[in-house]
Design a protein around this motif. Structure first.
Motif, short mmCIF file in Angstrom:
data_model
loop_
_atom_site.label_atom_id
_atom_site.label_comp_id
_atom_site.label_asym_id
_atom_site.label_seq_id
_atom_site.Cartn_x
_atom_site.Cartn_y
_atom_site.Cartn_z
N MET A 1 -26.04 -2.25 12.66
CA MET A 1 -26.72 -2.89 13.78
C MET A 1 -25.77 -3.81 14.65
O MET A 1 -24.97 -4.74 13.82
CB MET A 1 -28.05 -3.54 13.37
N GLU A 124 -33.72 -12.46 26.60
CA GLU A 124 -32.93 -11.47 25.76
C GLU A 124 -32.50 -10.29 26.66
O GLU A 124 -31.63 -9.55 26.17
CB GLU A 124 -34.01 -10.84 24.96
N ASP A 131 -28.99 -4.47 19.33
CA ASP A 131 -30.07 -3.53 18.61
C ASP A 131 -31.43 -4.46 18.18
O ASP A 131 -32.52 -4.05 18.12
CB ASP A 131 -29.63 -2.74 17.24
N LEU A 132 -31.09 -5.73 17.87
CA LEU A 132 -31.71 -6.66 17.24
C LEU A 132 -31.48 -8.25 17.87
O LEU A 132 -30.53 -8.71 17.74
CB LEU A 132 -32.03 -6.77 15.80
N SER A 263 -42.94 -10.61 16.67
CA SER A 263 -41.96 -9.61 17.25
C SER A 263 -42.43 -9.02 18.57
O SER A 263 -43.63 -8.99 18.71
CB SER A 263 -41.43 -8.58 16.12
N ASP A 265 -40.96 -5.76 20.55
CA ASP A 265 -39.88 -4.68 20.85
C ASP A 265 -38.77 -5.14 19.77
O ASP A 265 -39.01 -4.89 18.56
CB ASP A 265 -39.44 -4.69 22.27
N ASN A 266 -37.53 -5.48 20.38
CA ASN A 266 -36.36 -5.69 19.35
C ASN A 266 -36.34 -7.27 19.22
O ASN A 266 -34.99 -7.53 18.90
CB ASN A 266 -35.22 -5.03 19.86
N LEU A 305 -36.86 0.13 12.87
CA LEU A 305 -36.86 -1.36 13.35
C LEU A 305 -38.21 -1.93 13.25
O LEU A 305 -38.52 -2.88 12.68
CB LEU A 305 -36.07 -1.57 14.46
#
Length: 393
Positions: A1, A124, A131-132, A263, A265-266, A305
């Motif tokens: 990741m 973000e 990915d995160l 949370s 999405d990512n 995820l």
């Protein structure tokens, strides 16, 4: 990741250590907006239980943390000329926040994590290739605030005023000092974090704060007045305000942060960005590090995820919910201090230790104390009888 941690506090650094330590192929970067060596706060406190967990997850950083910590096994209470000490059968630990971050950042870099200072991430979308994205940027999290409606962010503001200070004296115990003034009670929590330094958190009701003139005092006057009020505790030593550009001696109202989901999405919340607990229970650092361990464990299971983030939130919430309940009760006890302050010293100290009870605010303090003592004595008698019976067998 490919992982981006926004915020270089204990949560983000420890999470990066765990991810990179288990699987070096992860690409992990920690983005911190402040310069290296700049941090808010003096020392943090942690428990034996947290230390055991740190040893289980990353022994190398745990050993370094312990080697840089100060420990105590006594809790001292002062009220005017009265004092009382308690031993609870366990040790407490304190470490300078700056030193803790140095240890974690050094360990992270040693594992191959990139730690970038003076790098502020406004959104973000600046990390679109990750990915995160882990938002561990504190109580004022910018990433969380961009999506506050989605996260269901709620901030409850406490009634009392508090001030986070350092002291040039290293206390040899965790200390509570309650002092009565012409304008009401003011108190201090203190604990050592280095051979020559302690953290001192001063708290009082708004009426007392204003009556003592702190609403008009500058930093020098504030420190001088507090040094006079807590002169016996400081024993000739000085109080210290922040010298790192964060505004010096700032009186604040504590803000309890909750979120209905962690949370999007990512993007995932961690540490104070996800939750806060009143400083009087000393759980903030422990919860931040626990968040990091739970998020890492969920991701390392190899789940998709969304499922991993859901597992992390589900497991972390159990601990956070309990801690926030205890913190709310603890904060209320201090906000209601006049209700307890005139009790005999043994009763005051005992009710301070029992402030996590949801029943205490609704029962006359002396009655609660007597009922608790009677119950404890009854349990003690039964335990003694069982022990004697077992011994005779």
């Amino acid at each position: 990741m490919k992982i981006a941690c926004v915020g270089g506090g204990p949560a983000g650094l420890y999470f990066s250590i765990l991810m990179k330590g288990v699987d070096p192929s992860h690409d992990v970067t920690v983005h911190e907006r402040d310069p290296a060596g700049s941090t808010y706060g003096w020392g943090v406190t942690y428990s034996e239980a947290l230390l055991r967990n740190l040893h289980a997850t990353d022994p190398e950083s745990a050993r370094a943390v312990l080697d840089s910590s100060v420990r105590w096994d006594r809790w001292d209470h002062f009220r005017g000329d009265e004092s009382r000490s308690e031993h609870y059968g366990e040790e407490g630990y304190g470490i300078g926040r700056h030193r803790l971050l140095d240890i974690l950042a050094g360990r992270a870099r040693g594992l191959g994590v990139r730690v970038e200072h003076e790098r502020e991430v406004a959104g973000e979308d600046e990390l679109a290739d990750a990915d995160l994205v882990v938002a561990c940027d504190g109580v004022n999290s910018g990433l969380r605030e961009r999506h506050a409606a989605h996260f269901g962010t709620d901030v409850a503001v406490g009634g009392n005023k508090y001030l986070w200070l350092g002291a040039t004296r290293a206390f040899d115990a965790f200390v509570f000092s309650f002092q009565e003034t012409a304008h009401g009670w003011i108190w201090c929590y203190g604990y050592p974090y280095a051979p020559d330094r302690s953290t001192c958190v001063v708290e009082c009701a708004p009426r007392t704060w204003k009556g003592l003139g702190f609403d008009r005092a500058d930093e020098g006057d504030t420190l001088a007045r507090l040094e006079k009020i807590f002169a016996d505790l400081l024993d000739g030593h000085s109080l210290l305000a922040q010298g790192d550009g964060h505004g010096g001696a700032r009186w604040l109202n504590f803000r309890t942060v909750t979120n209905t989901t962690w949370s999007r999405d990512n993007l995932v919340l961690m540490g104070d960005a996800a939750h806060t607990t009143h400083f009087s229970i000393g759980a903030g650092t422990g919860l931040a590090l626990t968040d990091a361990a739970l998020l890492a464990a969920a991701l390392l299971e190899g789940l998709p995820l969304p499922a991993a983030l859901a597992r992390y939130e589900r497991q972390a919430r159990v601990l956070v919910r309990s801690a926030q309940r205890a913190a709310r009760r603890s904060a209320r006890w201090y906000e209601d201090l006049p209700r307890y302050a005139d009790l005999p010293m043994p009763q005051l100290v005992r009710l301070l230790s029992l402030r996590g009870s949801g029943l205490l605010p609704h029962v006359p303090p002396r009655l609660f104390y007597l009922a608790h003592r009677a119950g404890a004595n009854a349990v003690g008698r039964v335990a003694s009888r069982l022990a004697r019976r077992a011994g005779s067998r």
